[in-house]
Design a protein around this motif. Structure first.
Motif, PDB file in Angstrom:
ATOM      1  N   SER A 246     -13.400  -2.688  -9.416  1.00  0.00           N
ATOM      2  CA  SER A 246     -14.387  -3.068  -8.404  1.00  0.00           C
ATOM      3  C   SER A 246     -14.057  -4.373  -7.695  1.00  0.00           C
ATOM      4  CB  SER A 246     -15.778  -3.174  -9.045  1.00  0.00           C
ATOM      5  OG  SER A 246     -15.833  -4.265  -9.950  1.00  0.00           O
ATOM      6  N   THR A 250     -14.098  -2.260  -4.174  1.00  0.00           N
ATOM      7  CA  THR A 250     -15.232  -2.060  -3.266  1.00  0.00           C
ATOM      8  C   THR A 250     -14.826  -2.317  -1.819  1.00  0.00           C
ATOM      9  OG1 THR A 250     -15.920  -4.328  -3.796  1.00  0.00           O
ATOM     10  CG2 THR A 250     -17.039  -2.546  -4.954  1.00  0.00           C
ATOM     11  N   TYR A 321     -17.820  -7.141 -12.074  1.00  0.00           N
ATOM     12  CA  TYR A 321     -18.857  -6.408 -11.347  1.00  0.00           C
ATOM     13  C   TYR A 321     -19.566  -7.321 -10.345  1.00  0.00           C
ATOM     14  CZ  TYR A 321     -18.806  -1.965 -13.865  1.00  0.00           C
ATOM     15  OH  TYR A 321     -18.460  -0.723 -14.347  1.00  0.00           O
ATOM     16  N   GLY A 325     -19.605  -6.354  -6.614  1.00  0.00           N
ATOM     17  CA  GLY A 325     -20.925  -6.115  -6.037  1.00  0.00           C
ATOM     18  C   GLY A 325     -21.210  -7.034  -4.870  1.00  0.00           C
TER      19      GLY A 325
END
Length: 347
Positions: A246, A250, A321, A325
């Motif tokens: 991630s 992302t 994360y 995020g």
């Protein structure tokens, strides 16, 4: 004897052509010189000093120049004159039809709402690309779950060192958190970046073929990821692997999503142009998609920086994360909230 007769005739022809060229030049030269003066000043960055009359006259002078060039070519006038007119026409074209803005201004307009508005304009294609990518990941996961041999068909052999079906939890965990396998992990991450960059560019470039190759490319690329997720899921490391991915994933996967959507947008416009011609629909969609792809390149560069630094510096799943995020939230806010405010402010 023939030479004696031809010589005065040829001389008269040359003299007549020269007189014709001189007369042609005298009749139109004032307009050419005025256009050249305007073009020269604009090329030197002095466009603001031009009078309103000069600015308004620029398109007319340009069309007059093209007419002169056409006549000069048809009548085979002086080659030097034709070269001069062609050069002036080329310089004038970029000023009449080119982008009349500085790079700094273009940059402000691009990041100030132009990029986000282009993304918002292809929202339907973004949803299609997202569903295709999710389906691809599910297909890859399901295929390997049903028969582990599918893993070797989907995943290239150049980074299947210990990340293969049957690997132990300790070996897989070592690729995510250990230091002894960081070289192998770097190879895997570098492959993902290189592969995803190629997929993003191809997904856009192949969109002209009614978007079918773009869709197939998205499915295949995410099937690879789904297969890799299965390997880690078999040892209870799904959350850890997704967290590792991630940090840059992302941004990287979002870039692929937008590139695929841009390709689908072009393909859909060609297949279903509506009331416009196919050429007009493709041109309009291509310009919009090109703006999106300019941003995709920027996103891939950001993903590369995250992969090169943050991924190696952060060795905690929760922190990974958090970074991933944050980047996802940043892109969503920029594309779907910031652009709307900018557009609302303009209206």
């Amino acid at each position: 004897m023939a030479d004696v007769i031809d010589t005065p005739v040829s001389g008269q022809a040359l003299q007549s052509a020269a007189l014709k060229s001189d007369r042609f030049r005298l009749e139109r030269e004032a307009d050419w010189l005025r256009l050249e003066d305007i073009v020269t000043r604009m090329e030197k960055g002095k466009a603001r000093r031009l009078s309103d009359e000069d600015v308004l006259a620029l398109p007319t002078l340009y069309r007059t120049l093209l007419s002169s060039l056409s006549i000069a070519r048809e009548n085979s006038l002086d080659a030097g004159l034709i070269d001069y007119l062609e050069g002036l026409a080329l310089r004038s074209y970029f000023l009449v039809y080119g982008t009349q803005t500085s790079f700094g201004r273009w940059l402000r307009e691009f990041f100030g709402g132009g990029w986000s508005r282009a993304v918002q304009a292809i929202q339907m294609e973004i949803w299609v690309a997202l569903l295709v990518m999710i389906a691809g990941a599910i297909v890859g996961y399901a295929l390997v779950a049903s028969d582990s041999d599918w893993f070797y068909a989907l995943v290239p052999a150049n980074f299947t060192d210990v990340r293969v079906p049957g690997a132990t939890e300790q070996a897989l965990r070592g690729t995510l958190f250990g230091t002894e396998n960081q070289d192998g992990l770097g190879v895997f991450a570098a492959f993902l970046f290189s592969n995803n960059a190629q997929v993003a560019i191809l997904a856009f470039a192949l969109g002209f073929a009614f978007a079918i190759p773009s869709i197939l490319l998205l499915i295949h690329n995410l099937a690879l990821l789904g297969a890799m997720i299965w390997v880690f899921a078999q040892r209870g490391l799904t959350a850890e692997f997704v967290g590792w991915l991630s940090i840059h994933g992302t941004t990287e996967l979002f870039a692929i999503l937008l590139a695929g959507a841009a390709g689908i947008h072009v393909g859909r416009s060609i297949a279903f142009p509506g009331t416009r011609s196919h050429l007009a629909a493709a041109s309009s969609a291509g310009k919009r998609a090109a703006v999106v792809m300019t941003g995709v390149i920027i996103m891939l560069i950001c993903a590369g920086l995250l992969e090169g630094f943050a991924r190696q510096l952060i060795n905690n799943t929760g922190a990974r994360y958090a970074v991933g995020g944050f980047m996802l939230a940043f892109w969503l806010i920029y594309f779907f909230l910031f652009g709307r405010r900018a557009r609302g402010g303009e209206s």
